[in-house]
Design a protein around this motif. Structure first.
Motif, PDB file in Angstrom:
ATOM      1  N   HIS A 187      30.970 -12.164  -3.899  1.00 61.44           N
ATOM      2  CA  HIS A 187      31.747 -13.250  -4.522  1.00 61.44           C
ATOM      3  C   HIS A 187      32.263 -12.748  -5.859  1.00 61.44           C
ATOM      4  O   HIS A 187      31.960 -11.635  -6.265  1.00 61.44           O
ATOM      5  N   ASP A 190      29.038 -10.560 -12.647  1.00 66.38           N
ATOM      6  CA  ASP A 190      27.857  -9.707 -12.468  1.00 66.38           C
ATOM      7  C   ASP A 190      27.810  -9.070 -11.072  1.00 66.38           C
ATOM      8  O   ASP A 190      26.897  -8.304 -10.760  1.00 66.38           O
ATOM      9  N   HIS A 191      28.791  -9.391 -10.227  1.00 65.72           N
ATOM     10  CA  HIS A 191      28.882  -8.788  -8.886  1.00 65.72           C
ATOM     11  C   HIS A 191      30.151  -7.956  -8.721  1.00 65.72           C
ATOM     12  O   HIS A 191      30.188  -7.014  -7.930  1.00 65.72           O
ATOM     13  N   ASP A 234      24.808 -14.605  -4.100  1.00 65.17           N
ATOM     14  CA  ASP A 234      24.173 -15.715  -4.821  1.00 65.17           C
ATOM     15  C   ASP A 234      24.172 -16.976  -3.962  1.00 65.17           C
ATOM     16  O   ASP A 234      24.261 -18.112  -4.466  1.00 65.17           O
ATOM     17  N   HIS A 244      20.781 -14.826  -5.552  1.00 67.30           N
ATOM     18  CA  HIS A 244      21.017 -15.397  -6.884  1.00 67.30           C
ATOM     19  C   HIS A 244      19.911 -15.057  -7.879  1.00 67.30           C
ATOM     20  O   HIS A 244      19.448 -15.906  -8.640  1.00 67.30           O
ATOM     21  N   HIS A 245      19.448 -13.807  -7.831  1.00 69.51           N
ATOM     22  CA  HIS A 245      18.549 -13.272  -8.868  1.00 69.51           C
ATOM     23  C   HIS A 245      17.265 -14.100  -9.029  1.00 69.51           C
ATOM     24  O   HIS A 245      16.678 -14.133 -10.117  1.00 69.51           O
TER      25      HIS A 245
END
Ligand SMILES: [Zn+2]
Length: 330
Positions: free
Chosen positions: A97, A101-102, A216, A249-250
């Motif tokens: 997405h 951060d991706h 995520d 999602h971390h």
């Protein structure tokens, strides 16, 4: 003009909070020693700070990335790792997405790293796969998306759910994208502007080994107005039994629900996380994973308040042989 736009966008992106310093990234341990003997598939969940990037190397030596971390991670964590692994060509990049951060590292990866004499070599030969051009202006005007769209012009492919990508003898099946699942179900409540819930999810498979990576993607957690659509519960039966879960999602409390864990029954969970203000990973997620008998590895501590997960402070490496037997190391 194009380079001026890129510089403006990079200034915006690199001024955001929670981006690791170059020193922090350079100080981190690299993956374990290279071993290309035997029919080994290698997966590296790269320590990109708060973000996501996973490198897959097939037994035949073909390589790809799922997500690219942020711009600084792309330059100072991902490119050095590719150099270390002797990879001068990528077959695919899949972008789950469009959050920074991706996706932020793509421009850095494509520009290469002067130190390694990487120039334009990092253009994936098989294409850059994403969930398609979005229409919401909130996404189109986002600097991360704008930089991404500039960086991948001409190489962009849209994923179709149910589609399979081949990386040598490794297969990657796309099981979700934009809230649409591989059986044709459209998950209720997935808004086109909801980047997390719209994430591409896929299954990496080799010799019976199966690993889930879902960006995520959300599991229905959170309280109004931040309640998330429950993509995980509908997706779980399509995923089926897995060995390793890349926690979505971390480790956010809005993902990794109990039904998903009950149906997919992973043995190991890998959390890609860095310093953050979002409370990742959330204590409730750690508890659910541990209560389900799942061993947890994290790239970094993040907001972790428990001694139970193993914190690598670096990359996490999964190696799978042609009998489907695997190891998790850091
Ligand atoms: Zn993220």
């Amino acid at each position: 003009m194009k380079s001026a736009i890129i510089i403006i966008l990079l200034t915006l992106l690199t001024s955001c909070a929670n981006i690791p310093t170059i020193d922090e990234l350079f100080d981190r341990e690299s993956s374990q020693a290279i071993d290309r003997s035997g029919n080994i598939m290698k997966i590296v969940v790269i320590d990109v700070g708060q973000g996501d990037s996973t490198l897959i190397i097939s037994p035949e030596g073909e390589a790809m990335l799922i997500d690219t971390g942020n711009y600084i991670a792309g330059k100072h964590a991902i490119l050095p790792l590719l150099e270390h692994e002797g990879i001068d060509e990528l077959k695919y990049i899949v972008i789950t997405h469009y959050h920074e951060d991706h996706v932020g590292g793509l421009a850095a990866i494509k520009m290469g790293h002067d130190e390694f004499d990487q120039t334009d070599d990092m253009q994936p030969t098989g294409g850059i796969y994403d969930r398609g051009a979005p229409t919401p202006t909130s996404i189109i005007l986002d600097p991360s998306y704008a930089l991404y769209a500039l960086a991948n012009a001409g190489y962009r492919e849209s994923t179709r759910v149910g589609e399979q990508l081949d990386l040598g003898s490794v297969t990657l099946e796309i099981v979700a994208s934009s809230g649409l699942l591989a059986d044709g179900t459209k998950v209720e409540g997935v808004d086109p502007e909801d980047e997390n819930a719209s994430s591409i999810a896929l299954i990496i498979e080799y010799s019976g080994f199966r690993m889930f990576v879902g960006g995520d993607i959300t599991g229905g957690g959170g309280s109004p107005p931040y309640q998330t659509p429950d993509v995980e519960s509908e997706l779980a039966p399509l995923v089926g039994d897995i060995d390793v879960l890349k926690v979505s999602h971390h480790g956010s409390k809005t993902s990794t629900n109990q039904r998903f864990l009950d149906v997919t029954t992973p043995e190991f969970a890998i959390i890609s996380v860095g310093e953050n203000d979002h409370g990742h990973p959330h204590a409730s997620v750690i508890e659910r994973l541990l209560d389900s008998g799942i061993e947890i590895y994290q790239t970094e501590a993040g907001a972790l308040a428990s001694d139970d997960p193993i914190v690598a402070d670096g990359n996490i490496v999964i190696e799978v042989n042609d009998d489907g037997e695997y190891t998790v190391n850091y």
